[in-house]
Design a protein around this motif. Sequence first.
Motif, PDB file in Angstrom:
ATOM      1  N   UNK A 115       0.839  -1.199   0.000  1.00 26.89           N
ATOM      2  CA  UNK A 115       0.000   0.000   0.000  1.00 26.89           C
ATOM      3  C   UNK A 115       0.873   1.248   0.000  1.00 26.89           C
ATOM      4  N   UNK A 116       0.403   2.286  -0.695  1.00 22.97           N
ATOM      5  CA  UNK A 116       1.053   3.595  -0.695  1.00 22.97           C
ATOM      6  C   UNK A 116       0.032   4.608  -0.189  1.00 22.97           C
ATOM      7  N   UNK A 117       0.375   5.250   0.919  1.00 25.08           N
ATOM      8  CA  UNK A 117      -0.489   6.259   1.521  1.00 25.08           C
ATOM      9  C   UNK A 117       0.125   7.635   1.346  1.00 25.08           C
ATOM     10  N   UNK A 164      10.125  -4.147   9.799  1.00 23.77           N
ATOM     11  CA  UNK A 164      11.157  -3.181   9.416  1.00 23.77           C
ATOM     12  C   UNK A 164      10.510  -1.822   9.212  1.00 23.77           C
ATOM     13  N   UNK A 165      11.354  -0.786   9.346  1.00 26.71           N
ATOM     14  CA  UNK A 165      10.911   0.590   9.143  1.00 26.71           C
ATOM     15  C   UNK A 165      12.064   1.372   8.527  1.00 26.71           C
ATOM     16  N   UNK A 195       8.445   7.294   4.265  1.00 30.21           N
ATOM     17  CA  UNK A 195       8.626   6.226   5.247  1.00 30.21           C
ATOM     18  C   UNK A 195       8.013   4.947   4.693  1.00 30.21           C
ATOM     19  N   UNK A 196       8.743   3.841   4.849  1.00 35.55           N
ATOM     20  CA  UNK A 196       8.246   2.514   4.453  1.00 35.55           C
ATOM     21  C   UNK A 196       8.233   1.618   5.681  1.00 35.55           C
ATOM     22  N   UNK A 223       3.634  -0.821   3.900  1.00 34.07           N
ATOM     23  CA  UNK A 223       2.991   0.484   3.697  1.00 34.07           C
ATOM     24  C   UNK A 223       4.079   1.527   3.446  1.00 34.07           C
ATOM     25  N   UNK A 224       3.948   2.263   2.363  1.00 35.44           N
ATOM     26  CA  UNK A 224       4.835   3.379   2.045  1.00 35.44           C
ATOM     27  C   UNK A 224       4.058   4.680   2.240  1.00 35.44           C
TER      28      UNK A 224
END
Length: 322
Positions: free
Chosen positions: A90-92, A117-118, A135-136, A239-240
């Motif tokens: 997902x890309x937010x 992971x972050x 941020x991913x 999530x990105x």
Amino acid sequence: MRLLAISFLTAVLLLLAGCARQDGRATSTAPAQRPAAAPVSAQKSEAEGSAGKSSTIQDGQMKQASLANAQNSQGSVTVTERKLIRNADMILESGNPAEVQRRISSIAEAHGGFVVSSESKQMNAEGQLKPEMSVTVTIRVPAAQFDSVLNEIRAGGSRVAQDRITTQDVTEEYIDLEARIRAKQALEAQFMEIMKQAKTVSEALEVQRQLSDVRAEIERLEGRRRFLENQTSLSTITVTIQPPSQIVSSTGFFYSVKRALGEGLDVAAVITLGLIRLLIALLPILLFIVLPIFLLVRYWIRRAQRQPRAAVPRPQPPAAAT
């Protein structure tokens, strides 16, 4: 005498005739009694046939009911035991990616998951002086909470730019692994029995080698099964989070002027950087080759200029007149 004989014969004939009549009556009454018994047997046979038919119908109904129950039970088992690996990318878009990152971490922990992971990185967008942060985050949550976690994550951003969900069915592979493991375990038990019956050292060593190969195969299959169980029990969500993309008009005079100025500045910067690189590359040559040659040439030129001046005689002053 003749009268006695004739009377005796007539008496005998009468007795024989009476016996014959009794036999005829008996034979005539026997068939009359047999048809009366026949309907009873027919009724019995019909009753037995109807009972057999009813029992057959009942047996058929019971079999159909058992088959239906078996099919329903098999269907429910198939649904409950299906092994699915579900993942999501997902890309937010959000104005504060760090805040959304913390919210996603709290959502994962609230549903029994964890953060894998972050990663944070800067984005240099065109026409922006200040770099922006992207941020991913990768999390893993229980498969039963997959949909609810996705809905909460979607609600945390201003816009969902990309949403991709993948599902992989590994039920067939999982069932095959279980069957192969059972077969290998049965083979291992047979080798253990053969090991107990081995009489020589060579036989024991050969059985031990086969047993170790079977055990290694069982460990490999069990490792694959554990991996599938882990992947099906926990779902991975990546999530990105990035800043909202600005919509800029790509047509018009001012946009063309701005683009021309930007391209001109880029060309000037490239030329300047090229000259700086050339100067830095030529600096060692200038210092260690060109400069010594220049100094030597200058020295010889000055020396050559001094020698003719020393060889020229000085003019004598004229003698005085007497």
